[in-house]
Design a protein around this motif. Structure first.
Motif, PDB file in Angstrom:
ATOM      1  N   ALA A  15       0.840  -1.203   0.000  1.00 42.13           N
ATOM      2  CA  ALA A  15       0.000   0.000   0.000  1.00 42.13           C
ATOM      3  C   ALA A  15       0.874   1.252   0.000  1.00 42.13           C
ATOM      4  O   ALA A  15       0.612   2.218  -0.735  1.00 42.13           O
ATOM      5  N   TYR A  16       1.942   1.211   0.811  1.00 39.56           N
ATOM      6  CA  TYR A  16       2.867   2.348   0.831  1.00 39.56           C
ATOM      7  C   TYR A  16       3.623   2.429  -0.495  1.00 39.56           C
ATOM      8  O   TYR A  16       3.873   3.529  -1.010  1.00 39.56           O
ATOM      9  N   GLY A  17       3.951   1.272  -1.047  1.00 36.76           N
ATOM     10  CA  GLY A  17       4.616   1.253  -2.349  1.00 36.76           C
ATOM     11  C   GLY A  17       3.762   1.896  -3.423  1.00 36.76           C
ATOM     12  O   GLY A  17       4.261   2.656  -4.270  1.00 36.76           O
ATOM     13  N   ASP A  18       2.453   1.621  -3.397  1.00 34.58           N
ATOM     14  CA  ASP A  18       1.538   2.254  -4.350  1.00 34.58           C
ATOM     15  C   ASP A  18       1.506   3.765  -4.154  1.00 34.58           C
ATOM     16  O   ASP A  18       1.447   4.533  -5.120  1.00 34.58           O
ATOM     17  N   ALA A  19       1.541   4.196  -2.885  1.00 40.86           N
ATOM     18  CA  ALA A  19       1.545   5.637  -2.592  1.00 40.86           C
ATOM     19  C   ALA A  19       2.816   6.296  -3.141  1.00 40.86           C
ATOM     20  O   ALA A  19       2.771   7.417  -3.671  1.00 40.86           O
ATOM     21  N   ILE A  20       3.940   5.579  -3.057  1.00 43.72           N
ATOM     22  CA  ILE A  20       5.203   6.093  -3.604  1.00 43.72           C
ATOM     23  C   ILE A  20       5.114   6.222  -5.122  1.00 43.72           C
ATOM     24  O   ILE A  20       5.554   7.219  -5.713  1.00 43.72           O
ATOM     25  N   LEU A  21       4.535   5.225  -5.765  1.00 44.79           N
ATOM     26  CA  LEU A  21       4.359   5.270  -7.222  1.00 44.79           C
ATOM     27  C   LEU A  21       3.530   6.486  -7.637  1.00 44.79           C
ATOM     28  O   LEU A  21       3.841   7.166  -8.628  1.00 44.79           O
ATOM     29  N   LYS A  22       2.478   6.770  -6.873  1.00 41.08           N
ATOM     30  CA  LYS A  22       1.632   7.920  -7.187  1.00 41.08           C
ATOM     31  C   LYS A  22       2.390   9.233  -7.005  1.00 41.08           C
ATOM     32  O   LYS A  22       2.275  10.146  -7.840  1.00 41.08           O
ATOM     33  N   LYS A  23       3.177   9.327  -5.931  1.00 41.52           N
ATOM     34  CA  LYS A  23       3.917  10.566  -5.672  1.00 41.52           C
ATOM     35  C   LYS A  23       4.975  10.818  -6.738  1.00 41.52           C
ATOM     36  O   LYS A  23       5.147  11.956  -7.203  1.00 41.52           O
ATOM     37  N   ILE A  24       5.671   9.777  -7.131  1.00 46.44           N
ATOM     38  CA  ILE A  24       6.705   9.940  -8.154  1.00 46.44           C
ATOM     39  C   ILE A  24       6.054  10.234  -9.509  1.00 46.44           C
ATOM     40  O   ILE A  24       6.573  11.046 -10.299  1.00 46.44           O
ATOM     41  N   SER A  25       4.905   9.625  -9.769  1.00 45.08           N
ATOM     42  CA  SER A  25       4.177   9.916 -11.007  1.00 45.08           C
ATOM     43  C   SER A  25       3.760  11.380 -11.063  1.00 45.08           C
ATOM     44  O   SER A  25       3.871  12.041 -12.115  1.00 45.08           O
ATOM     45  N   LYS A  26       3.270  11.896  -9.933  1.00 41.29           N
ATOM     46  CA  LYS A  26       2.881  13.311  -9.888  1.00 41.29           C
ATOM     47  C   LYS A  26       4.082  14.217 -10.112  1.00 41.29           C
ATOM     48  O   LYS A  26       3.971  15.266 -10.754  1.00 41.29           O
ATOM     49  N   ALA A  27       5.229  13.817  -9.561  1.00 43.25           N
ATOM     50  CA  ALA A  27       6.451  14.603  -9.753  1.00 43.25           C
ATOM     51  C   ALA A  27       6.862  14.609 -11.229  1.00 43.25           C
ATOM     52  O   ALA A  27       7.284  15.643 -11.769  1.00 43.25           O
ATOM     53  N   ILE A  28       6.739  13.456 -11.882  1.00 38.03           N
ATOM     54  CA  ILE A  28       7.058  13.375 -13.314  1.00 38.03           C
ATOM     55  C   ILE A  28       6.121  14.275 -14.117  1.00 38.03           C
ATOM     56  O   ILE A  28       6.554  15.031 -15.001  1.00 38.03           O
ATOM     57  N   LEU A  29       4.834  14.205 -13.802  1.00 38.68           N
ATOM     58  CA  LEU A  29       3.867  15.061 -14.496  1.00 38.68           C
ATOM     59  C   LEU A  29       4.172  16.534 -14.271  1.00 38.68           C
ATOM     60  O   LEU A  29       4.108  17.347 -15.211  1.00 38.68           O
ATOM     61  N   ARG A  30       4.489  16.863 -13.051  1.00 34.81           N
ATOM     62  CA  ARG A  30       4.752  18.267 -12.712  1.00 34.81           C
ATOM     63  C   ARG A  30       5.937  18.825 -13.495  1.00 34.81           C
ATOM     64  O   ARG A  30       5.926  19.980 -13.923  1.00 34.81           O
ATOM     65  N   CYS A  31       6.936  18.006 -13.710  1.00 34.12           N
ATOM     66  CA  CYS A  31       8.162  18.479 -14.360  1.00 34.12           C
ATOM     67  C   CYS A  31       8.133  18.336 -15.883  1.00 34.12           C
ATOM     68  O   CYS A  31       8.752  19.141 -16.587  1.00 34.12           O
ATOM     69  N   TYR A  32       7.430  17.318 -16.390  1.00 32.33           N
ATOM     70  CA  TYR A  32       7.555  16.994 -17.814  1.00 32.33           C
ATOM     71  C   TYR A  32       6.270  17.148 -18.625  1.00 32.33           C
ATOM     72  O   TYR A  32       6.337  17.163 -19.861  1.00 32.33           O
ATOM     73  N   GLN A  33       5.099  17.222 -17.968  1.00 31.97           N
ATOM     74  CA  GLN A  33       3.842  17.176 -18.713  1.00 31.97           C
ATOM     75  C   GLN A  33       3.713  18.302 -19.735  1.00 31.97           C
ATOM     76  O   GLN A  33       3.163  18.100 -20.817  1.00 31.97           O
ATOM     77  N   SER A  34       4.207  19.480 -19.406  1.00 31.27           N
ATOM     78  CA  SER A  34       4.098  20.609 -20.338  1.00 31.27           C
ATOM     79  C   SER A  34       5.017  20.448 -21.548  1.00 31.27           C
ATOM     80  O   SER A  34       4.875  21.151 -22.543  1.00 31.27           O
ATOM     81  N   ARG A  35       5.972  19.500 -21.462  1.00 29.42           N
ATOM     82  CA  ARG A  35       6.950  19.303 -22.544  1.00 29.42           C
ATOM     83  C   ARG A  35       6.791  17.987 -23.290  1.00 29.42           C
ATOM     84  O   ARG A  35       7.396  17.804 -24.349  1.00 29.42           O
ATOM     85  N   GLY A  36       6.003  17.047 -22.740  1.00 29.55           N
ATOM     86  CA  GLY A  36       5.890  15.757 -23.398  1.00 29.55           C
ATOM     87  C   GLY A  36       4.824  14.879 -22.779  1.00 29.55           C
ATOM     88  O   GLY A  36       4.077  15.312 -21.902  1.00 29.55           O
ATOM     89  N   LEU A  37       4.762  13.633 -23.234  1.00 25.93           N
ATOM     90  CA  LEU A  37       3.804  12.673 -22.718  1.00 25.93           C
ATOM     91  C   LEU A  37       4.499  11.734 -21.734  1.00 25.93           C
ATOM     92  O   LEU A  37       5.617  11.281 -21.980  1.00 25.93           O
ATOM     93  N   CYS A  38       3.813  11.462 -20.628  1.00 32.45           N
ATOM     94  CA  CYS A  38       4.394  10.694 -19.521  1.00 32.45           C
ATOM     95  C   CYS A  38       3.710   9.333 -19.421  1.00 32.45           C
ATOM     96  O   CYS A  38       2.478   9.245 -19.433  1.00 32.45           O
ATOM     97  N   TYR A  39       4.527   8.290 -19.273  1.00 32.49           N
ATOM     98  CA  TYR A  39       4.034   6.911 -19.294  1.00 32.49           C
ATOM     99  C   TYR A  39       4.535   6.131 -18.083  1.00 32.49           C
ATOM    100  O   TYR A  39       5.651   6.366 -17.599  1.00 32.49           O
ATOM    101  N   ARG A  40       3.714   5.179 -17.634  1.00 35.08           N
ATOM    102  CA  ARG A  40       4.183   4.125 -16.746  1.00 35.08           C
ATOM    103  C   ARG A  40       4.312   2.883 -17.604  1.00 35.08           C
ATOM    104  O   ARG A  40       3.319   2.368 -18.122  1.00 35.08           O
TER     105      ARG A  40
END
Length: 356
Positions: free
Chosen positions: A254-279
């Motif tokens: 459950a904590y691992g899933d929370a980490i995945l979500k936080k890192i995903s949000k960080a990726i979106l925050r930094c890269y979404q305006s410049r490209g497409l983000c994938y898992r």
């Protein structure tokens, strides 16, 4: 059977087919299933009510009060359809205000049976638009505008994928309604609404199918599709969470899933305006920069530095947040895609070894 009756029959049959399809779908979540099904049910009801008023129009044997009541029901239900679309995509907010608006609108339409403000039935039992018919048009237009805005914000959660499909859906709706407003004898409004609803449902499903359920990033299927069509100079950036297995073993999944979500949000925050983000895997992610966002390798380096700085800030609040290894490769249109991904992976694993 008249042409208009055929249009109504097609509209109703299309809506019934969609209801059956949605109920048999394993992709649609419960809220979306309920919202779309109720929406298509409203289309069936309003199409039938409009047909009834058409059949009653100028018919002396049909009770005038019932003619007016059917018109009231049709007019009152119209904005509620838009509300159900918003409910389907999970973006409905200020529920009490929305309910108040719907009830107030229904009250105005109901009063028109006696006042004739929005519509009235004349002595010959014919439907006529009232002096303030524009109120109905304004309410319905406002509801559609709110729906489009909510749908746009919904699409932003999925990185604005298939935005052209959303525009096409609302364009069909706009054309049908405007034609009906300009000429009362053109009764194609509910058919255009049904077509719009079908297109909007397809748009919704495409977004869901292309996204990862946990992180809301685009999924591997979308990633592979993008790679296969890549034909412009860009950068492919690969991410891998360091020691993620240890995070799951120490703190639980459950904590691992929370980490995945936080890192995903960080990726979106930094890269979404410049490209497409994938898992693209359990703890693997990728960003493919847009054609107009990539200038040179320095663009990638700046974005990666920004991402590492953001993770550092987040780690000050959450010490257990793991580091993320990043690798990239420049695609110039000549190198094989498989080699680009391999080179990005190689750089990422080199950085991962240095992080140990």
């Amino acid at each position: 059977m008249t042409f208009y009756s055929t249009v109504v029959l097609i509209t109703i049959m299309l809506s019934v087919i969609m209801i059956v399809h949605i109920n048999n779908s394993n992709i649609v979540i419960e809220n979306a299933r309920r919202g779309f099904c109720v929406g298509f049910t409203i289309i069936i009801a309003t199409s039938f009510l409009e047909w009834m008023t058409y059949m009653a129009n100028g018919h002396p044997a049909f009770p005038g009060w019932l003619h007016g009541f059917f018109s009231f029901l049709e007019f009152s239900l119209a904005p509620s359809l838009v509300v159900m679309w918003i409910y389907a995509i999970g973006n409905i907010r200020h529920g009490r205000i929305v309910l108040f608006f719907l009830l107030l609108h229904a009250l105005v339409e109901f009063s028109s049976i006696w006042t004739g403000a929005i519509f009235y039935i004349d002595a010959a039992n014919k439907y006529c638009r009232g002096e303030y018919y524009i109120i109905y048009v304004a309410c319905y237009s406002l509801a559609i505008a709110v729906m489009f805005i909510e749908a746009y914000y919904f699409s932003r959660k999925y990185q604005n994928r298939n935005l052209s499909s959303l525009i096409a859906a609302f364009s069909s709706l706009f054309i049908g309604i405007v034609a009906n407003i300009m000429d009362v004898d053109i009764r194609t409004a509910w058919l255009s609404v049904a077509v719009c609803c079908v297109l909007f449902y397809i748009y919704y499903v495409e977004l869901v199918v292309q996204s990862d359920g946990l992180t809301r990033l685009l999924n591997r299927r979308s990633y592979e599709s993008h790679l296969s069509k890549l034909n412009y100079r860009t950068a492919v950036i690969i991410f891998d969470i360091d020691k993620f297995k240890d995070v799951n073993d120490t703190y639980g999944h459950a904590y691992g899933d929370a980490i995945l979500k936080k890192i995903s949000k960080a990726i979106l925050r930094c890269y979404q305006s410049r490209g497409l983000c994938y898992r693209i895997g359990g703890d693997e992610f990728c960003v493919i920069l847009n054609k107009n966002s990539f200038r040179s390798e320095s663009t990638v380096i700046k974005l990666n530095n920004r991402f590492n700085s953001l993770l550092g800030e987040l780690r000050q609040k959450e010490r257990a947040l793991p580091t993320v290894s990043v690798g990239y490769e420049i695609f110039n249109g000549e190198t094989e895609i498989a080699d680009i991904v391999h080179n990005a992976d190689t750089m990422m694993y080199t950085n991962k070894n240095s992080n140990r």
